[in-house]
Motif scaffolding. Structure first.
Motif, PDB file in Angstrom:
ATOM      1  N   THR A  25       0.861  -1.172   0.000  1.00  0.00           N
ATOM      2  CA  THR A  25       0.000   0.000   0.000  1.00  0.00           C
ATOM      3  C   THR A  25       0.898   1.222   0.000  1.00  0.00           C
ATOM      4  N   ALA A  26       1.518   1.513  -1.150  1.00  0.00           N
ATOM      5  CA  ALA A  26       2.551   2.531  -1.231  1.00  0.00           C
ATOM      6  C   ALA A  26       2.044   3.899  -0.821  1.00  0.00           C
ATOM      7  N   LEU A  27       2.839   4.592  -0.004  1.00  0.00           N
ATOM      8  CA  LEU A  27       2.526   5.961   0.358  1.00  0.00           C
ATOM      9  C   LEU A  27       3.105   6.880  -0.705  1.00  0.00           C
ATOM     10  N   TRP A  28       2.555   8.077  -0.787  1.00  0.00           N
ATOM     11  CA  TRP A  28       2.951   8.987  -1.865  1.00  0.00           C
ATOM     12  C   TRP A  28       3.423  10.309  -1.288  1.00  0.00           C
ATOM     13  N   GLY A  29       4.658  10.704  -1.679  1.00  0.00           N
ATOM     14  CA  GLY A  29       5.195  11.983  -1.276  1.00  0.00           C
ATOM     15  C   GLY A  29       4.769  13.068  -2.244  1.00  0.00           C
ATOM     16  N   GLN A  30       4.985  14.335  -1.895  1.00  0.00           N
ATOM     17  CA  GLN A  30       4.568  15.440  -2.743  1.00  0.00           C
ATOM     18  C   GLN A  30       5.711  16.441  -2.898  1.00  0.00           C
ATOM     19  N   ILE A  31       5.770  17.065  -4.073  1.00  0.00           N
ATOM     20  CA  ILE A  31       6.625  18.220  -4.257  1.00  0.00           C
ATOM     21  C   ILE A  31       5.804  19.279  -4.960  1.00  0.00           C
ATOM     22  N   ALA A  32       6.072  20.514  -4.725  1.00  0.00           N
ATOM     23  CA  ALA A  32       5.334  21.606  -5.356  1.00  0.00           C
ATOM     24  C   ALA A  32       6.102  22.117  -6.553  1.00  0.00           C
ATOM     25  N   ARG A  33       5.403  22.370  -7.644  1.00  0.00           N
ATOM     26  CA  ARG A  33       6.026  22.925  -8.825  1.00  0.00           C
ATOM     27  C   ARG A  33       5.117  24.014  -9.353  1.00  0.00           C
ATOM     28  N   ALA A  34       5.642  25.179  -9.577  1.00  0.00           N
ATOM     29  CA  ALA A  34       4.811  26.331  -9.890  1.00  0.00           C
ATOM     30  C   ALA A  34       3.997  26.158 -11.157  1.00  0.00           C
ATOM     31  N   ASP A  35       4.540  25.441 -12.139  1.00  0.00           N
ATOM     32  CA  ASP A  35       3.849  25.374 -13.427  1.00  0.00           C
ATOM     33  C   ASP A  35       2.715  24.367 -13.459  1.00  0.00           C
ATOM     34  N   VAL A  36       2.761  23.344 -12.613  1.00  0.00           N
ATOM     35  CA  VAL A  36       1.708  22.328 -12.669  1.00  0.00           C
ATOM     36  C   VAL A  36       1.022  22.092 -11.325  1.00  0.00           C
ATOM     37  N   GLY A  37       1.466  22.760 -10.268  1.00  0.00           N
ATOM     38  CA  GLY A  37       0.840  22.531  -8.979  1.00  0.00           C
ATOM     39  C   GLY A  37       1.492  21.372  -8.256  1.00  0.00           C
ATOM     40  N   THR A  38       0.698  20.542  -7.628  1.00  0.00           N
ATOM     41  CA  THR A  38       1.223  19.453  -6.813  1.00  0.00           C
ATOM     42  C   THR A  38       1.520  18.235  -7.658  1.00  0.00           C
ATOM     43  N   VAL A  39       2.713  17.696  -7.530  1.00  0.00           N
ATOM     44  CA  VAL A  39       3.117  16.492  -8.261  1.00  0.00           C
ATOM     45  C   VAL A  39       3.406  15.398  -7.246  1.00  0.00           C
ATOM     46  N   LEU A  40       2.906  14.219  -7.494  1.00  0.00           N
ATOM     47  CA  LEU A  40       3.138  13.108  -6.579  1.00  0.00           C
ATOM     48  C   LEU A  40       4.270  12.235  -7.068  1.00  0.00           C
ATOM     49  N   ARG A 388     -10.816  25.200  -5.128  1.00  0.00           N
ATOM     50  CA  ARG A 388     -11.298  25.712  -3.842  1.00  0.00           C
ATOM     51  C   ARG A 388     -12.034  27.014  -4.092  1.00  0.00           C
ATOM     52  N   ASN A 389     -13.185  27.154  -3.457  1.00  0.00           N
ATOM     53  CA  ASN A 389     -13.981  28.357  -3.660  1.00  0.00           C
ATOM     54  C   ASN A 389     -13.154  29.616  -3.394  1.00  0.00           C
ATOM     55  N   PHE A 390     -13.221  30.562  -4.335  1.00  0.00           N
ATOM     56  CA  PHE A 390     -12.554  31.870  -4.243  1.00  0.00           C
ATOM     57  C   PHE A 390     -11.033  31.772  -4.334  1.00  0.00           C
ATOM     58  N   GLU A 391     -10.521  30.616  -4.789  1.00  0.00           N
ATOM     59  CA  GLU A 391      -9.079  30.444  -4.940  1.00  0.00           C
ATOM     60  C   GLU A 391      -8.788  29.852  -6.316  1.00  0.00           C
ATOM     61  N   LYS A 392      -7.508  29.892  -6.716  1.00  0.00           N
ATOM     62  CA  LYS A 392      -7.109  29.293  -7.981  1.00  0.00           C
ATOM     63  C   LYS A 392      -7.110  27.767  -7.860  1.00  0.00           C
ATOM     64  N   ARG A 393      -7.385  27.132  -8.967  1.00  0.00           N
ATOM     65  CA  ARG A 393      -7.333  25.664  -9.004  1.00  0.00           C
ATOM     66  C   ARG A 393      -5.884  25.194  -8.875  1.00  0.00           C
ATOM     67  N   HIS A 394      -5.700  23.975  -8.442  1.00  0.00           N
ATOM     68  CA  HIS A 394      -4.367  23.386  -8.504  1.00  0.00           C
ATOM     69  C   HIS A 394      -4.484  21.938  -8.958  1.00  0.00           C
ATOM     70  N   TYR A 395      -3.370  21.406  -9.415  1.00  0.00           N
ATOM     71  CA  TYR A 395      -3.359  20.108 -10.073  1.00  0.00           C
ATOM     72  C   TYR A 395      -2.528  19.108  -9.262  1.00  0.00           C
TER      73      TYR A 395
END
Length: 474
Positions: A25-40, A388-395
């Motif tokens: 049941t692999a866990l997933w880490g995250q990194i933030a990237r400005a051009d695409v949002g959240t990448v797993l 999110r309401n009143f915020e920009k979308r993220h991916y």
């Protein structure tokens, strides 16, 4: 009663055998990237490799039903990876040729049986895998538990409410357990949706839209096989959609309360302008867009064509046969005990394969569109969009895995066969999960027949709960 006699009791034709790198049941880490949002990115569970068990402690494994899933997922795949932990002590099928084919394909030699009761009594397995035609699952699950085995069954657990009740009663009576193999729960994309819903990212979930599309290859295949008859499969609202209803039950963490549904057979079956018994005997191969040359598929030829002389089962049946009585388009409105309302649909003749899922919440919305079996694509990830309401979308991007139900098969098998694998995402599905996923489809089928909503609590002893009941099995 011998296995053969039991099959005859249920109709031999209705019992033809089902045709049917990440860790645990692999866990997933995250990194933030400005051009695409959240990448797993994939990350290890941090669990050391499991040590082989003492041979005397290996689980004794038996199987009934040696079709597609029995030979592949639960045959060769298990033999290739888990023989340090399990041993096959018996295999069972009404097709004598397929039993030999299974051994040749899987690369194992073990006792073969056409009599299920005899296999169970002589081999005394710890665990029984059921891969037969859906409508017969209940018989083998119940008798398997009565004869001392825990059970792993292919979905759906069974096909009507009386059979569900029989399984629940047998589990309680024997103290054995039944696990349902919902591999869709294990793919990283669906796990991430589960995490996002529990994170509060969109607040409290209020409704969902879930639309599944089977393409003209995969969708049509259900109308070639034994699935085409309700008496065998319970309809695609049970055989196929139980996967989808289980995902909803798991994602929403609540039990379904009521279902109202519509369904029709508008494309396959009697709607064709010509028909034959099967593709190999058809005179319309040049004009039929659904012509299927099974002889070009080495695996299907090996498992089915080479063995059809034993039972008469034709794996390349005509999609326009007049005996087809399952729906090819279905819609349902599902109400959950926690107040969530779901709009669901299943189409079986789409130009592409995949699904769209969206969750509406008090603080925003989650959207995903998955196109499966991609032939060409520049992307190496699946994507979830979070608004999110009143915020920009993220991916959110999840690395694309093209094998074994989005990587789900291997992760599920690790959890079943390896010792002490954790279950942080509550993916392990027991009889209650199996029952509720089937009951949504059964309720939908009943609603189509009556024209009225159907209430889940009226079908079996299960009383739907606002918060999903969970326990780890096997």
């Amino acid at each position: 009663m011998t296995m053969k006699n039991e099959y005859n009791k249920m109709s031999r034709r209705s019992f033809l055998t089902s045709s049917a790198a990440l860790t645990g049941t692999a866990l997933w880490g995250q990194i933030a990237r400005a051009d695409v949002g959240t990448v797993l990115l994939p990350d290890s569970r941090g669990i050391p490799p499991a040590k082989p068990v003492d041979p005397v402690k290996k689980k004794r494994l038996a199987m009934v039903g040696l079709g597609n899933r029995g030979a592949g997922t639960w045959g060769r795949d298990v033999a290739n990876k888990y023989l340090d932990y399990v041993e096959f002590v018996g295999i069972c099928d009404i097709n004598a040729g397929r039993m030999q084919t299974w051994q040749d394909y899987v690369g194992l030699t073990c006792p073969t049986y056409s009599d299920f009761e005899k296999m169970m009594q002589e081999t005394k397995p710890d665990m029984l895998i059921v891969c037969t035609v859906d409508a017969t699952h209940d018989y083998f699950i119940v008798r398997g538990m009565e004869l001392g085995a825990d059970v792993i069954t292919e979905k759906p657990m069974t096909t009507d409410e009386k059979k569900i009740q029989a399984i629940l009663d047998a589990e309680k009576r024997t103290g054995k357990v039944c696990r349902v193999t919902f591999n869709y729960r294990y793919s990283p994309h669906r796990v991430k949706i589960w995490e996002l819903l529990r994170s509060g990212e969109i607040g409290e979930v209020t409704s969902a839209d879930f639309h599944w599309y089977l393409d003209i290859e995969h969708g049509a295949d259900y109308f070639r096989r034994w699935h085409r008859k309700v008496e065998n499969s319970g309809s695609l609202l049970v055989h196929k959609a139980c996967h989808h209803f289980d995902l909803l039950n798991w994602w929403l963490d609540s039990d379904p309360e009521s279902v109202y549904a519509l369904g029709r057979l508008d494309h396959y079956g009697k709607n064709g302008s010509f028909r034959a018994e099967n593709c190999r005997s058809c005179f319309h191969t040049k004009e039929c867009p659904y012509y299927f040359d099974i002889m070009r598929d080495e695996f299907l030829k090996l498992i089915y064509v080479d063995n059809e002389k034993y039972d008469g089962y034709l794996r390349d049946g005509c999609v326009f046969k007049n005996d087809i009585d399952i729906f090819d388009k279905m819609v349902a409105t599902i109400k959950y005990c926690n107040g969530v309302q779901v709009a669901y649909s299943l189409t079986t003749y789409s130009p592409y394969e995949g699904y769209r899922i969206a969750f509406n919440g008090t603080k925003g919305r989650i959207d995903a569109w998955i196109q499966e079996k991609r032939r060409t694509s520049d992307a190496d990830y699946d994507e979830i969009v979070v608004f999110r309401n009143f915020e920009k979308r993220h991916y959110v991007q999840i690395p694309l895995i093209q094998t074994g139900h989005g990587g789900g098969d291997v992760l599920m098998q690790d959890q079943i066969f390896l010792p002490d694998v954790p279950d942080p995402y509550r993916q392990c599905a027991g009889s209650r999960d199996g029952a509720l996923s089937c009951l949504v489809g059964i309720a939908a089928r009943n609603s189509i027949a009556s024209g009225k909503p159907e209430y889940i609590g009226s079908l079996t002893s299960i009383r739907p709960q606002k918060e999903k009941q969970y326990k780890r099995v096997l």
